[in-house]
Each structure stands twice: as structure tokens, then as C-alpha cells.
Design an enzyme around this catalytic site. Structure first.
Site, mmCIF file in Angstrom:
data_model
loop_
_atom_site.group_PDB
_atom_site.id
_atom_site.type_symbol
_atom_site.label_atom_id
_atom_site.label_comp_id
_atom_site.label_asym_id
_atom_site.label_seq_id
_atom_site.Cartn_x
_atom_site.Cartn_y
_atom_site.Cartn_z
ATOM 1 N N GLU A 168 0.846 -1.200 0.000
ATOM 2 C CA GLU A 168 0.000 0.000 0.000
ATOM 3 C C GLU A 168 0.880 1.248 0.000
ATOM 4 O O GLU A 168 1.694 1.458 0.907
ATOM 5 C CB GLU A 168 -0.935 -0.011 1.216
ATOM 6 C CG GLU A 168 -1.988 1.082 1.098
ATOM 7 C CD GLU A 168 -3.039 1.012 2.190
ATOM 8 O OE1 GLU A 168 -3.331 -0.085 2.694
ATOM 9 O OE2 GLU A 168 -3.570 2.083 2.530
ATOM 10 N N LYS A 220 -7.946 -0.917 10.960
ATOM 11 C CA LYS A 220 -7.220 -1.326 9.744
ATOM 12 C C LYS A 220 -6.021 -0.402 9.539
ATOM 13 O O LYS A 220 -4.936 -0.845 9.144
ATOM 14 C CB LYS A 220 -8.175 -1.270 8.547
ATOM 15 C CG LYS A 220 -7.625 -1.847 7.258
ATOM 16 C CD LYS A 220 -6.875 -0.849 6.406
ATOM 17 C CE LYS A 220 -6.427 -1.482 5.103
ATOM 18 N NZ LYS A 220 -5.573 -0.594 4.296
ATOM 19 N N ASP A 277 3.838 -14.037 11.642
ATOM 20 C CA ASP A 277 2.549 -14.439 11.080
ATOM 21 C C ASP A 277 1.533 -13.309 11.296
ATOM 22 O O ASP A 277 0.977 -13.161 12.379
ATOM 23 C CB ASP A 277 2.120 -15.737 11.787
ATOM 24 C CG ASP A 277 0.780 -16.251 11.325
ATOM 25 O OD1 ASP A 277 0.044 -15.518 10.645
ATOM 26 O OD2 ASP A 277 0.458 -17.408 11.673
ATOM 27 N N HIS A 288 -3.019 10.491 -0.767
ATOM 28 C CA HIS A 288 -3.228 9.266 -1.555
ATOM 29 C C HIS A 288 -3.106 9.550 -3.037
ATOM 30 O O HIS A 288 -2.565 8.757 -3.799
ATOM 31 C CB HIS A 288 -4.614 8.688 -1.261
ATOM 32 C CG HIS A 288 -4.612 7.823 -0.041
ATOM 33 N ND1 HIS A 288 -5.645 6.997 0.300
ATOM 34 C CD2 HIS A 288 -3.681 7.659 0.916
ATOM 35 C CE1 HIS A 288 -5.359 6.367 1.417
ATOM 36 N NE2 HIS A 288 -4.173 6.758 1.809
HETATM 37 C C1 MEV Z 1 -6.137 3.171 4.616
HETATM 38 O O1 MEV Z 1 -5.325 2.057 4.319
HETATM 39 C C2 MEV Z 1 -6.236 3.350 6.108
HETATM 40 C C3 MEV Z 1 -7.194 4.458 6.557
HETATM 41 O O2 MEV Z 1 -8.469 4.234 5.982
HETATM 42 C C4 MEV Z 1 -7.248 4.372 8.060
HETATM 43 C C5 MEV Z 1 -8.303 5.256 8.694
HETATM 44 O O3 MEV Z 1 -9.312 5.566 8.044
HETATM 45 O O4 MEV Z 1 -8.121 5.584 9.882
HETATM 46 C C6 MEV Z 1 -6.740 5.797 6.083
#
Ligand code: MEV
Length: 443
Positions: A86, A280, A296, A393
Site C-alpha cells: 500500500e 485497519k 505471522d 493518496h
Molecule cells: C487506509 O489504508 C487506512 C485508513 O483508511 C485508516 C483510517 O481511516 O483511519 C486511512
């Protein structure tokens, strides 16, 4: 792909034959074989390691191996290896690490390194008698598996506790032996699973030889470690005076930033849709370190999300606290990692990652991975609550599109200039490059 038939004996084919068979289903078999072969490592010993780690290997799948510098953790500076596909993850981790290095860095600690596993079984005899025998049975089990545990004991680990748990009120005759382990600097999955399987044999023997019991009353079901390593917790935090957050983003005041940031964490604590994405973002950093060091990441993911739901509701793994003059941001999560055994030394780049980190022990690696998680979480929330996430991004997205169209340095520079004021899209970048190239051809 016209692969409709059942393939027998695929695993017995040589690697070359497997490549050929898979490619034969595609439109250009020889090109596919060549393509797959082009990713094989030139060093046969590395090829050997990679094809023996897994099964049915037909090539190697490269991912970028990156580093994020400036991670100051407990006053030690780390360069953190991160493997991720990513694009913004490493940039985000690096920028947050530098930001916090200038404000005292990360403070981290590890509660304990304890792992656990379970022998799940049915006991069809007298439940009360089994429970009454626990005090005599556990020392017998420990003694029985001593040959398996003695090496780990020499390294300071071993079995910490074996506990009999009765769940027969939820599932008929269902019991567990809940075993806690110290696996020293190893993740210890194989050690734990071997011990648990041996304990099943020990249990059978105990029941067979002890008056009042019979081995056939005992039905072992599963012997397996638990990835819910809820005692193997790492804590990491950053903090600073509120005034040190001044000018964190153009036109954003420190107190407004801190308030909005804390609200973002509060929302992730209350709302499962937001909590999932929030966590995430933490795992973006954690997983990248885990992958880089040959651990892992699925195990850590599973444990992290279970831990996030420990209150009965899925919540944020991180916490923010803002007072009149201070800002604190912290993360606690389970992290059963190892720095010896498994892939950590076998995979040549995992070993390099550990070298880059200065040969950490398991606890230090837990702290590094957690700091990367907190750094990514901080960077994401900082963007989300100020400029928005898309600006950063899109810069990465633009770089990827330019690479796809094989833009040279000049074209990339002009494109970056142009798209600093325009919306980036695949179509728009393609049109921009076409225009540039036509103009150049006509001039
Ligand atoms: C993207 O990989 C992760 C985010 O969506 C985390 C978040 O929204 O806090 C930017």
C-alpha cells in the site's frame, strides 16, 4: 482460464512441471512460463528456501521492502523495515515517526510474553470426579511432557500453568485444558501445538492408570494454540504539550486539532463501521513490520480484532486523551511475535530486517510493531481530521499511474506540477501524457 477438470497429483510434479501445467491453461503458455521464471531468485539456495516454505510454488511474488526511519522508541532510534504493497503506508509511518521523534518519541512496554493454547476434549465419565482429580493430574501431565519442554525451560520458557476448565453446561461433556506458555523469544506455535498434543496423550494415560477413571471416557477433540494472546500485550504511547501541536496542518490551531483528533478516536470507539477502518489503519503499520520480520500477520490480525471486541463491542484499539495543556495518544494490543525460529531467520530478508532493527528480542519487536501501528493511526487521523486523506493518496496514485505509462523524469515533473491543481484520475493522467508526447513529437 479453461481449467475445469480435477487435477490429480499436482503437488508431486516438479516446480517446472507445475509452471508448465498452470501456464498451459492460459492464452500464451510459453510467455507465462517465462514471466513466472523471471521472478525466480537467481541464487538457487534462496529459491530452495522459498519453494520449501510453502507448497505448489510456481514462482516468487515480490513485494516492496521498505524502511521508515526516525522511530524513537524508549530513547532508542530504530529504522523500521516494512513490507507492504500500500503506497501511503510507509510515507505515513515515516512522517509520524519523525514528528514524534521531535517530541520525545514513543514510550513502549510489554506486560508479559505469555501465550496460551487449549486441549479441547469431551469427558463422558463423572465430571465431579475429574475436577476433584485436577490437583493430582496436572503434575502428572507436566512430568509426562518434560522431555518436550526441557529445552525451552533452558531458554527461560516452558509451561507456566495448566488449568482444567469445565464447559459442560454449554456443550455436553465439553472440557478444556487451558495451558499458558512462556516461549521466550520464539513465537512458539510449533512448540505449543506439540506440547498440547502430547498432553492429550498424557491425559489418556493418566485416566487409564488411575483407579476410578477409564481412558475411553476421554475423547480429545483439538489441540491447538489460541491466537487470542490476551496476556501478551504491548502498550505504546506518544504525548506532548498541546502547544507542540501548533501548525500541525496549514491554518489548524493546536487545540482545534487535538479536539478533532480525540473526537475521531471517540467515534472509532463507539461505531463499528468506523472502528474497523480505524483499526485497519493501525494494522497497516503493524502488519508491514510483521511481514518484514517473517512473523505471522494473520495470527496478529485475528488476535487484535478479538481484543478490540473484548468489551462485547468492537472498538478502537487506540485511545486519545486531551487535557487543557497536554495531548496523549496510545495503543494496547496483543502481539505474540518471535525473533527466533520460524521464518525469522530462514527468510533471508526477514533476517535482514532483524539486523536493521539491531537484533531485537521478542519484546522489543512487539514494541516496534506497535509503534508502527500507532504511527500509522496517528498519520491517518491527522490527515482525516485536517486536509483529508485523498490529497496524500492522490500523490501516490499519480506516481503509480505515471509509472504505468512509463513517464520519464521530465514528464513526471510536469505531471506533478499540473496535477497539484487538478483532480488525478487514470484518464486525466493518460490524456495529459498523450498531449505532452504529441506536442513533443510535433515540435
Ligand atoms: C487506509 O489504508 C487506512 C485508513 O483508511 C485508516 C483510517 O481511516 O483511519 C486511512
Amino acid at each position: 482460464m479453461e481449467n475445469q477438470r480435477i487435477i490429480k497429483g499436482f503437488s508431486k510434479l516438479s516446480e517446472q512441471e507445475k509452471r508448465q501445467l498452470v501456464s498451459s491453461f492460459l492464452s500464451s503458455p510459453q510467455l507465462t512460463v517465462n514471466h513466472l521464471e523471471s521472478f525466480l531468485h537467481p541464487d538457487p539456495s534462496v529459491r530452495h528456501i522459498l519453494s520449501n516454505i510453502s507448497e505448489n510454488t510456481i514462482s516468487a511474488y515480490p513485494l516492496p521492502f521498505n524502511v521508515a526511519p526516525n522511530f524513537l522508541i524508549n530513547d532508542t532510534m530504530y529504522m523500521v523495515p516494512m513490507v507492504t504493497e500500500e503506497s501511503s503506508v510507509v510515507a505515513a509511518a515515516s512522517s509520524a515517526a519523525r514528528f514524534w521523534a521531535e517530541r520525545g518519541g514513543f514510550k513502549a512496554s510489554v506486560g508479559s510474553n505469555t501465550k496460551n493454547g487449549q486441549l479441547h476434549f469431551l469427558y463422558k465419565g463423572d465430571h465431579a470426579r475429574l475436577k476433584a482429580a485436577e490437583a493430582a493430574m496436572i503434575p502428572f501431565l507436566r512430568e509426562y511432557i518434560q522431555p518436550l519442554t526441557q529445552n525451552m525451560e533452558k531458554r527461560g520458557g516452558g509451561i507456566l500453568q495448566i488449568e482444567l476448565k469445565d464447559f459442560s453446561d454449554t456443550i455436553d461433556h465439553y472440557f478444556q485444558l487451558f495451558v499458558t506458555f512462556n516461549t521466550s523469544d520464539a513465537m512458539g506455535a510449533n512448540f505449543i501445538n506439540s506440547c498440547l498434543e502430547e498432553i492429550a496423550g498424557a491425559m489418556e494415560q493418566y485416566l487409564a492408570q488411575t483407579p476410578g477413571f477409564a481412558a475411553d471416557e476421554f475423547e480429545p477433540l483439538m489441540a491447538i494454540l489460541s491466537n487470542y494472546a490476551d496476556q501478551c500485550i504491548v502498550h505504546v504511547s506518544v504525548s506532548c504539550g498541546l502547544s507542540e501541536l501548533e501548525a500541525i496542518a496549514p491554518g489548524v490551531k493546536a487545540d482545534a486539532f487535538a479536539r478533532r483528533f480525540a473526537l475521531a478516536v471517540q467515534i472509532a470507539n463507539e461505531d463499528v463501521y468506523r472502528a474497523t477502518t480505524h483499526n485497519k489503519g493501525i494494522m497497516n503499520g503493524v502488519d508491514a513490520v510483521i511481514l518484514a520480520t517473517g512473523n505471522d500477520f494473520r495470527a496478529i490480525e485475528a488476535g487484535a480484532h478479538a481484543y478490540a471486541a473484548k468489551s462485547g463491542k468492537y472498538r478502537s484499539l487506540s485511545r486519545a486523551r486531551v487535557t487543557d495543556d497536554a495531548f496523549r495518544f496510545s495503543l494496547s494490543m496483543p502481539m505474540a511475535l518471535g525473533t527466533v525460529g520460524g521464518l525469522t531467520r530462514l527468510h533471508p530478508l526477514a533476517a535482514t530486517s532483524l539486523d536493521i532493527l539491531g537484533h531485537p528480542d521478542a519484546s522489543q519487536l512487539m514494541m516496534v510493531a506497535a509503534a508502527a501501528g500507532l504511527a500509522n493511526n496517528f498519520a491517518a487521523l491527522r490527515s482525516l481530521t485536517t486536509s483529508g486523506i485523498q490529497a496524500g493518496h492522490m500523490r501516490m496514485h499519480l506516481a503509480n499511474i505515471l509509472m504505468q505509462f512509463q513517464a520519464d523524469d521530465d514528464e513526471a515533473r510536469l505531471a506533478r506540477e499540473y496535477f497539484s491543481k487538478q483532480k488525478v484520475s487514470h484518464q486525466a493522467v493518460k490524456a495529459f501524457l498523450n498531449r505532452l508526447r504529441e506536442n513533443k513529437a510535433n515540435s
